[in-house]
Design an enzyme around this catalytic site. Structure first.
Site, PDB file in Angstrom:
ATOM      1  N   GLY A 176      39.017  22.713  -0.644  1.00 14.96           N
ATOM      2  CA  GLY A 176      38.725  22.613   0.769  1.00 14.96           C
ATOM      3  C   GLY A 176      38.017  21.311   0.977  1.00 14.96           C
ATOM      4  N   GLY A 189      35.822  19.368   4.485  1.00 17.20           N
ATOM      5  CA  GLY A 189      34.963  19.488   5.583  1.00 17.20           C
ATOM      6  C   GLY A 189      34.359  17.985   6.231  1.00 17.20           C
ATOM      7  N   VAL A 215      33.370  31.948  -5.379  1.00 22.29           N
ATOM      8  CA  VAL A 215      33.083  33.083  -4.815  1.00 22.29           C
ATOM      9  C   VAL A 215      34.828  33.691  -4.531  1.00 22.29           C
ATOM     10  CG1 VAL A 215      32.564  34.728  -2.886  1.00 22.29           C
ATOM     11  CG2 VAL A 215      31.041  32.796  -3.831  1.00 22.29           C
ATOM     12  N   ASP A 230      23.085  24.635   9.733  1.00 24.28           N
ATOM     13  CA  ASP A 230      24.521  24.594   9.994  1.00 24.28           C
ATOM     14  C   ASP A 230      24.992  25.835   9.567  1.00 24.28           C
ATOM     15  OD1 ASP A 230      26.845  23.380  10.592  1.00 24.28           O
ATOM     16  OD2 ASP A 230      27.212  22.714   8.444  1.00 24.28           O
TER      17      ASP A 230
END
Length: 905
Positions: A23, A25, A103, A146
């Site tokens: 991922g 961001g 996770v 956030d």
């Protein structure tokens, strides 16, 4: 990024194996990695290099440490953080990184992308869970800043809040220089108005706003404010009211819409004061009324410039909503919930444990939805969890030996005490047991909303952070010539404390229930004042102080929280509450929602002394002897013809001598001081025991075993003792310091006829159960210096010259064989262990071997509960009989409705 990944792998090759990017961001790239040291999969987040440069490693790592101390079942923990230098073709590049658990699941964002909207009940459940995590963090001084679907992970039906601290660390460390990177903290859709305006001081109410946005999106499919650019979204956040939710989805309960709209108020002061309040409102409890919330949602937004017509329209809409509410019956008073009273059944394998030590046996969560109680384990006891919607209870992992449970304010964690001295917490949703302190001496405690645990210690009542730390004494019973201060209860608002105190030789009904203000840190303490007499007290949300009397009656006093004072006559409610171990064990509990639980009858099992052979065969010491109370500990005379016992009756300790095998029992101390924990003098004519002068200090006492003559003061110390043992040669007395301040539990010695305390084993760990070998050469004791209790041996009296660990995988309460050829101890697995001692100039010993199971006997620990016969062939042990086990577990739902009716409040 593949090249960066390969170079990153080289830089971190000694710690992590980078597997793949999972991922990316605005501020970080996320990699799946293998933690080589701990053989586990982790998520390694690498901050963008320009952000790392602006923040600086030292400041970022200093700030992110705050999050490393957050321990909550719904907060993804921080495993590691640091700075790494990566060699790129254009030169070395410094990156900041941090590591969290990987996770197996998905983010809430991924699920929303797939399903668009979530079921109403599940959406609310996720929001309540996240609110509990936020409330915990806020009470520990950490604001997330956030909250968004990307930072909420869904795993095995549970929600976890991730990235706690990155926005905080970046904002604090980077400051105004963040704009230089072209990045902003927070995501426009979820930013509160004050964040969007660049306010420096961001409070917990900003997280409440963001969570309101997330819930709005889960229910409707979109955030309340959208736009084609970030600037357009921010403009709408600052100027427009959110669209009502019910017209978009009529199945949403009105109270849920009302709560969301309060959370989305423009002004922080108009929102919920805490995430916990938001959660309560989502459950339909607390918060503004539905009509007032609906009206405020339709009215013009404070701070905006609207036409006059807009104001008239807002008022008309509010009136229309009010009329509709009346038509639908919203304004009609809801009928009072019914009172349901029943007895709770436990299967034998899950039964409520009989009383063996003092303390609470039951705790109920603040919302009344779950109970934790002390029940059986494979060896000894452990805590069990009973959910309100389940037929069976389940054991709470990591609570073996635990008692005196109490809930955290949000109901997600349990505090408990092991062996009366070790304070621990554990998350009921799963997670490790957290050690908080090894220096309490507690029958019970309470967890305040201020993030502190209030607990009984050796000399009174103290508090410490729920994450662990230094004990701060709030009340010293020794200053008041009292022998006990127990069962602290934090009153609503966290401004007051109720507990009980006791004087020497008072009967059960003569305990004093007292109240005192809780001082702020640095403030001078205000001494408590007596409210009434009784065994135990709790506060009821009806405005009453509930008191259990010495006769087992429950009475209610009207109580002023502001003045900490009883304001009227008591009302008697009912009788039959069990008074256990002379008032030292309690079961009556009341949730904030009005569920009452208690036991009836004489639930305490009397204790008896028994002989146990090395093979585990058991016979009574004297089957005709019925002790006049509960035997706390016992010691055999050197010739084995008498048993000295510390017996508690009516809340007071007294020393007794039982002549063996079938002789009489006689009392030898009569309340001249607090006296307890006897040991025999070397000649068998006297008892050495602990006394308390009622001042800041402790006493070592001696008295003739036949009860004649006056007590002899051996030593007065500036600090309290908890154990005294005379060596078998009669030359020394060993004393173990009482638990309280850091380093307490240390072991000292004093020569016969002298008054100088010689330190033997001191330090930050707790050392207990000192005993010297028959030849006077070796000191055995128990210490938790390794993280668990183990038995050690040192030379005596030169204890600092060497040390050997004798036990394996846990051990406590060592006893020397009279022959000096063995050392016995009680193992962590509840076995009586024997360690052979080799003769010689230096200390030598064999591997421990098990003799028999101790699971059915009263657990040993800091207080002696077993002894060895003079011929070393058998042991005297304490066990609980099955007589008088008549406890009944009663649950009364909505009991406060009945209380209000009885007291007309």
């Amino acid at each position: 990024m593949p090249e960066t990944q390969s170079r990153l792998q080289v830089a971190l090759s000694d710690r992590y194996r980078i597997e793949r990017e999972i991922g990316a961001g605005g501020m970080a790239t996320v990699f799946l990695a293998q933690d080589l040291r701990h053989d586990r999969r982790v998520a390694l987040k690498l901050l963008r290099p320009e952000l790392s440069a602006v923040i600086g490693a030292e400041r970022f790592l200093a700030e992110i440490k705050l999050t490393a101390n957050l321990q909550h079942p719904h907060i993804l923990p921080l495993f590691d953080s640091g700075e790494v230098v990566v060699d790129n073709p254009d030169g070395a590049q410094r990156y900041l990184f941090y590591v969290m658990p990987f996770v197996e699941g998905e983010s809430l964002r991924a699920r929303l992308n797939r399903e668009k909207q979530l079921p109403v009940a599940e959406s609310v459940r996720i929001a309540v869970v996240v609110a509990s995590a936020l409330d915990y963090a806020h009470r520990h001084g950490v604001v997330h800043r956030d909250i968004k679907p990307e930072n909420i992970l869904l795993h095995d039906g549970q929600a976890l809040v991730a990235d706690f601290g990155i926005a905080l660390a970046a904002s604090k460390a980077g400051g105004n220089r963040m704009t230089e990177t072209g990045m902003s903290l927070g995501t426009p859709h979820y930013m509160s108005p004050e964040q969007a305006m660049g306010e420096r001081e961001i409070t917990a109410r900003s997280d409440v706003y963001a969570l309101g946005v997330v819930l709005y999106e889960m229910l409707t499919g979109d955030p309340p404010f959208t736009g084609s650019t970030a600037q357009a979204i921010v403009a709408r956040v600052l100027t427009e009211p959110p669209r009502p939710i019910l017209p978009q989805r009529h199945t949403i309960p009105p109270e849920v819409e009302a709560a969301i709209l309060v959370a989305l108020e423009k002004l922080p002061a108009d929102r919920f004061a805490s995430a916990a309040e938001f959660a309560e409102a989502l459950k339909g409890r607390g918060g503004p009324t539905r009509v007032s919330v609906a009206a405020s949602a339709a009215a013009p937004v404070a701070g905006t410039r609207g036409r006059r017509g807009a104001g008239v329209y807002g008022l008309g809409a509010a009136l229309a909503i009010a009329v509709a509410a009346a038509a639908w019956g919203w304004l009609r008073p809801e009928p009072a919930p019914s009172v349901n009273r029943f007895s709770l059944y436990f299967p034998p394998a899950q039964a409520l444990a009989p009383v063996s030590i003092s303390g609470n046996r039951i705790a109920i969560s603040p919302d009344g939805q779950r109970m934790v109680y002390v029940g059986p384990a494979q060896t000894g006891v452990q805590l069990w969890l009973r959910e309100h919607d389940q037929l069976l209870a389940t054991p709470v992992p990591g609570t073996a030996g635990g008692g005196s449970p109490f809930f955290s304010p949000d109901g997600s964690q349990i505090g408990f005490v092991i062996q009366g001295t070790r304070l621990r917490t554990v998350a009921l949703g799963g997670g490790p047991t957290v050690p908080i302190s090894d220096s309490v001496n507690s029958s019970g405690g309470d967890w305040g909303t201020d993030g502190y645990i209030y607990i009984e210690v050796d000399s009174g009542i103290a508090r410490l952070p729920a994450t662990g730390g230094r004990l701060e004494q709030l009340y010293n019973m020794l200053d008041h010539k009292e022998s006990g201060a127990e069962f602290p209860i934090v009153l609503p608002g966290g401004k007051g404390l109720v507990f009980r105190t006791r004087k020497t030789n008072q009967a059960v009904g003569d305990f004093q229930i007292v109240a005192m203000p809780i001082p702020k840190h640095g403030e001078k303490r205000v001494e408590p004042h007596v409210l009434t007499r009784g065994v135990y007290a709790r506060y009821s949300p009806t405005g009453h102080l509930l008191v259990v009397t010495g006769e087992g009656k429950l009475v209610a006093y009207p109580f002023d929280l502001g003045k900490l004072a009883i304001t009227g006559a008591p009302v008697s409610l009912f009788e039959g509450i069990g008074i256990e171990i002379g008032g030292f064990s309690t079961t009556l509990q009341l949730s904030n929602t009005g569920t009452l639980v208690y036991t009836t009858g004489a639930a305490a099992r009397p204790r008896e002394a028994v002989w146990v052979t090395r093979e585990g065969l058991e016979t009574p010491v004297d089957s005709s002897w019925v002790p006049p109370g509960t035997i706390v500990n016992a010691a055999l005379s050197p010739d084995g013809t008498a048993l000295a016992a510390d017996i508690v009756a009516n809340g007071n300790n007294a020393l007794w001598i039982k002549h063996l095998p079938s002789g009489p029992a006689s009392r030898v101390t009569f309340g001249d001081t607090v006296n307890m924990r006897p040991s025999w003098s070397a000649d068998g004519r006297s008892l050495v025991y602990i006394g308390n002068a009622g001042a800041n200090g402790g006493l070592l006492m001696r008295r003739r075993a036949d009860g004649t003559g006056a007590p002899e003061l051996l030593l007065k110390s500036p600090f309290a003792f908890a154990q005294a043992i005379e060596t078998q040669d009669g030359k020394w007395i060993l004393a173990r310091r009482s638990f309280l301040e850091a380093g307490a539990g240390d072991i000292y010695a004093v020569r016969e006829g002298d008054s100088t305390l010689v330190p033997l084993v001191t330090g930050p760990a707790s050392e207990v159960s000192p005993t010297v070998s028959p030849d006077g050469r070796w000191l055995a004791y128990m210490s938790n210096e390794s993280g668990q209790e183990e038995v050690y041996v040192r030379p005596f009296p030169d204890a600092g010259s060497a040390r050997w660990q004798v036990s394996v995988a846990g051990g406590r309460d060592p006893k020397w064989a009279h022959s000096g050829k063995e050392l016995f101890y009680w193992s962590a697995g509840n076995k009586m262990m024997s360690v052979g001692i080799r003769p010689g100039a230096t200390f030598g010993f064999d591997q421990p071997r098990a003799l028999f199971s101790t699971a059915s006997y009263v657990p040993s620990g800091p207080v002696q509960t077993y002894d060895v016969s003079p011929d070393d062939k058998r042991f005297v042990m304490l066990r609980e009989t099955s007589a008088n086990d008549r406890s009944e577990f009663i649950v009364v739902q909505n009991w406060t409705q009945e209380l209000r009716a009885r007291t007309r409040r």
